[in-house]
Enzyme design. Structure first.
Site, PDB file in Angstrom:
ATOM      1  N   LYS A 219       0.819  -1.214   0.000  1.00 55.94           N
ATOM      2  CA  LYS A 219       0.000   0.000   0.000  1.00 55.94           C
ATOM      3  C   LYS A 219       0.862   1.278   0.000  1.00 55.94           C
ATOM      4  CE  LYS A 219      -4.200  -1.858   0.179  1.00 55.94           C
ATOM      5  NZ  LYS A 219      -5.058  -1.854   1.351  1.00 55.94           N
ATOM      6  N   ARG A 254      -4.116 -10.446   3.830  1.00 53.13           N
ATOM      7  CA  ARG A 254      -4.412 -10.457   2.390  1.00 53.13           C
ATOM      8  C   ARG A 254      -3.186  -9.886   1.672  1.00 53.13           C
ATOM      9  NH1 ARG A 254      -6.492  -6.879  -1.452  1.00 53.13           N
ATOM     10  NH2 ARG A 254      -7.824  -7.852  -3.049  1.00 53.13           N
TER      11      ARG A 254
END
Length: 278
Positions: A219, A254
């Site tokens: 991210k 995840r």
């Protein structure tokens, strides 16, 4: 260990220190791997590879949710993901998750063999999606999201309130309590500081008694900390954030990079299992 019942008589076993959900983005514009797995054959091959690396579940998405991405209508999303789900059902025994916020897409994915609905709006975008999940006996991942970033927001309190509404929607539709996982939505409608606060304070978010799924993989917040603009080069930072999250109580990670996470968790477990000699 805890077992979560899924659709199609499948189960997901949450083993310590965490299990890994492998990401398969069947999109041209996802922030990290958009375009790599657009063809069904390549996406299925990627899923088989992630399974071999140690993924316990595979998450298939047909619409990018990165900031600034273009919306995709339900029919196009179905066209992208259903052949991949069907192919993976033939190629692997792993449970499959569909990453969608649309009821029509969720229904098509569950018909094709998915067992989990992973909704980035926690059943609060499409009013019909909770009932679809319940009708198929699917488990669900309810993620916190918000449309605007507010640096002044008390994110811990907001995530808890949002999750409470999402859980209520799921239960009212008929989803079983033991089929619900919660995702704090790292990178969705939050400042970098708020993203980090959520990981640090995960124990405060566990009062709703549902397993926590954490999605920090590659991210932009990690890129900001490390000054690494290329998403695929953020693996070490991702590992650090993910392992810290597991230490704070996350049950599922995840991730794009299953092999790296599996190795890190194996070493973690080996150290944790060491005992002093008598």
């Amino acid at each position: 260990m805890r077992t979560i019942p899924l659709a199609h008589q499948q189960t997901l076993t949450l083993a310590l220190p965490a299990i890994l959900m492998g990401i398969i983005n069947v999109t041209p514009d996802s922030f990290s791997d958009g375009g790599l797995w657009q063809q069904a054959e390549s996406a299925v091959a990627q899923g088989v590879r992630l399974a071999g690396e140690g993924a316990a579940i595979l998450d298939i998405g047909g619409e990018s949710t990165r900031p600034g991405s273009s919306p995709v209508d339900a029919d196009e999303e179905i066209r992208r993901i259903v052949p991949v789900i069907q192919g993976l059902r033939r190629a692997t025994s792993l449970p499959l998750s569909v990453d969608t916020m649309k009821a029509k897409v969720a229904r098509a994915a569950l018909e094709a063999g998915a067992a989990v609905v992973n909704d980035v709006w926690g059943f609060q975008f499409d009013p019909d999606i909770a009932q679809v999940a319940a009708d198929y006996g699917a488990a669900c991942v309810l993620m916190h999201n918000r449309r605007d970033i507010d640096p002044a927001a008390d994110m811990i309190a907001e995530v808890k309130d949002f999750w409470a509404r999402s859980i209520d929607l799921a239960l009212r539709a008929g989803v079983r309590p033991e089929q619900i996982l919660l995702d704090p939505g790292f990178g969705f409608g939050k400042t970098p500081e708020q993203n980090l606060q959520l990981v640090h304070h995960l124990p405060e978010l566990m009062s709703l008694n549902c397993p926590i799924l954490l999605g920090v993989s590659r991210k932009s917040t990690i890129g900001r900390i490390t000054r690494q603009a290329v998403a695929a080069e953020r693996i070490p930072g991702t590992l650090a954030a993910g392992l810290y999250g597991v230490q704070q109580g996350a049950a599922v990670l995840r991730v794009h990079d299953v092999a790296a996470h599996r190795q890190a968790l194996q070493v973690w477990q080996a150290i944790a299992d060491v005992s002093l000699p008598p």
